[in-house]
Write an enzyme that holds these catalytic residues in place. Sequence first.
Site, PDB file in Angstrom:
ATOM      1  N   GLU A  83     -65.005 -13.376  24.012  1.00 11.46           N
ATOM      2  CA  GLU A  83     -65.364 -12.035  24.479  1.00 11.46           C
ATOM      3  C   GLU A  83     -66.811 -12.017  24.957  1.00 11.46           C
ATOM      4  O   GLU A  83     -67.744 -12.120  24.152  1.00 11.46           O
ATOM      5  CB  GLU A  83     -65.178 -10.996  23.373  1.00 11.46           C
ATOM      6  CG  GLU A  83     -65.516  -9.590  23.824  1.00 11.46           C
ATOM      7  CD  GLU A  83     -65.450  -8.556  22.716  1.00 11.46           C
ATOM      8  OE1 GLU A  83     -65.906  -7.415  22.960  1.00 11.46           O
ATOM      9  OE2 GLU A  83     -64.950  -8.869  21.629  1.00 11.46           O
TER      10      GLU A  83
ATOM     11  N   LYS B  23     -53.071 -10.501   3.310  1.00 14.26           N
ATOM     12  CA  LYS B  23     -53.220 -10.466   4.773  1.00 14.26           C
ATOM     13  C   LYS B  23     -52.721  -9.168   5.387  1.00 14.26           C
ATOM     14  O   LYS B  23     -52.224  -9.136   6.517  1.00 14.26           O
ATOM     15  CB  LYS B  23     -52.565 -11.696   5.394  1.00 14.26           C
ATOM     16  CG  LYS B  23     -53.269 -12.976   4.940  1.00 14.26           C
ATOM     17  CD  LYS B  23     -52.671 -14.248   5.450  1.00 14.26           C
ATOM     18  CE  LYS B  23     -53.485 -15.419   4.903  1.00 14.26           C
ATOM     19  NZ  LYS B  23     -52.914 -16.713   5.218  1.00 14.26           N
TER      20      LYS B  23
ATOM     21  N   ASP C 180     -59.579 -18.852   7.083  1.00 18.61           N
ATOM     22  CA  ASP C 180     -58.229 -18.434   7.456  1.00 18.61           C
ATOM     23  C   ASP C 180     -58.367 -17.129   8.244  1.00 18.61           C
ATOM     24  O   ASP C 180     -58.612 -16.072   7.669  1.00 18.61           O
ATOM     25  CB  ASP C 180     -57.389 -18.219   6.197  1.00 18.61           C
ATOM     26  CG  ASP C 180     -55.930 -17.922   6.501  1.00 18.61           C
ATOM     27  OD1 ASP C 180     -55.633 -17.482   7.639  1.00 18.61           O
ATOM     28  OD2 ASP C 180     -55.077 -18.109   5.610  1.00 18.61           O
TER      29      ASP C 180
ATOM     30  N   HIS D 142     -70.985  -4.731  29.354  1.00 19.82           N
ATOM     31  CA  HIS D 142     -69.718  -5.437  29.522  1.00 19.82           C
ATOM     32  C   HIS D 142     -69.470  -5.767  30.996  1.00 19.82           C
ATOM     33  O   HIS D 142     -68.913  -6.826  31.314  1.00 19.82           O
ATOM     34  CB  HIS D 142     -68.567  -4.605  28.958  1.00 19.82           C
ATOM     35  CG  HIS D 142     -68.415  -4.751  27.474  1.00 19.82           C
ATOM     36  ND1 HIS D 142     -69.215  -4.075  26.578  1.00 19.82           N
ATOM     37  CD2 HIS D 142     -67.574  -5.510  26.733  1.00 19.82           C
ATOM     38  CE1 HIS D 142     -68.860  -4.398  25.351  1.00 19.82           C
ATOM     39  NE2 HIS D 142     -67.880  -5.268  25.405  1.00 19.82           N
TER      40      HIS D 142
END
Length: 403
Positions: free
Chosen positions: A100, A230, A304, A395
């Site tokens: 990004e 999760k 993870d 951006h």
Amino acid sequence: MTAETPKSASPAAPAAAKVPRDKQDDYTREIAATRRDFVAAQTGTRLEHVGHYSFSPDVLPGNIENFIGVAQVPIGLAGPLRINGEHAQGDFYIPMATTEGTLVASYNRGMRLLTEHGGVKCTVVDDHMQRSPVFMFDDALAARGFGEWITAHHADIAAAAEATTRIGKLKRIGQYAVGNLRYLRFNYATGDAAGQNMVGKATLAACQWIQANHPLHPNFMLSGNIDTDKKHSQINTLNTRGKRVIAEITLKDSILKPLMGVTGKQLFHARQISQAGAFIAGSANNAAHAANGITALFIACGQDVANVAESHAATTYCQLLDNGDYYWSITLTSLICATYGGGTGLATQRECLEMLGCYGKGGALKFAEICAGVVLAGETSLSSAILAGDWVSSHDQLGRNRP
């Protein structure tokens, strides 16, 4: 009336080709190349870039199956970020893996702001990992009695659980009643490991001991789904999963205005508005974008990445002080991170952890403080950019990369 002619049976579809495996040693450059050739034959795509990597595949057992190569994610460098923690102290250069545009630049700007104030204070206030089995009974009365039995036998249950691990320690067992069920939430200290597998094995041993020794020998499921592995949940926001770590700083207009183009008063007004918006949305995070910094750090440092689902949950609390200074804190309620085990020992991931001085045993709390400091840097930068009007323009300038 004539009988219908039976339709001929459709020919069976040919069995799909299986992914090649080597039963003797499935972690070699040769078998990885064989699988890439298999992909080319099956799909027509040659994995030239995927097949370029710098480490030996023999380090991968326990991390991946059917290895074919690597996904190369760009890593940018932000900092220095000065951290005044109990475990992380000094100036740190932060590796951030992302695709990004503007992300590294934005975090870098926030780090400059925090560092010019003398650094961000970070504190780990809680730390445990859960597994939550559920036991089943004929009625609620029996389930309640079971809960009392669990409390009375905590030491024996802990001994059974801790016999499976060198470092895991059972701290407490929460209990939740639903009908004829008794949900138990086992809370462990897991050292420098994230500990999900560790606590799963330990809790299975504990449940087997409970089943064998309780007079009713009740049936159980190892996970009743209130450990919310999760997945974000309110129970984690309140009770912590992983590490609960707080980053805080008091910002001065004399530094804030020249660097960010906003004042503490403007930030506080915006905080009141965004607080209401987060409430309306039922958001797990009343801040701006904690997931960005956490994910970039996690990818670079061998975490993870699916744990971002829990780790991004956060609570921002701010005060506009009488002298105009702006106290800003963010509490990460469920930061799941490790510096030992999992993907932390892989080649590039280990280098990034070593760059932070966090690799191996004794590094997890330090890494947690760094994560929190990075998150607060990103919050200050993005929130200021939205107010100052350079969010979209940044951006446009840095975030466009189209084929």
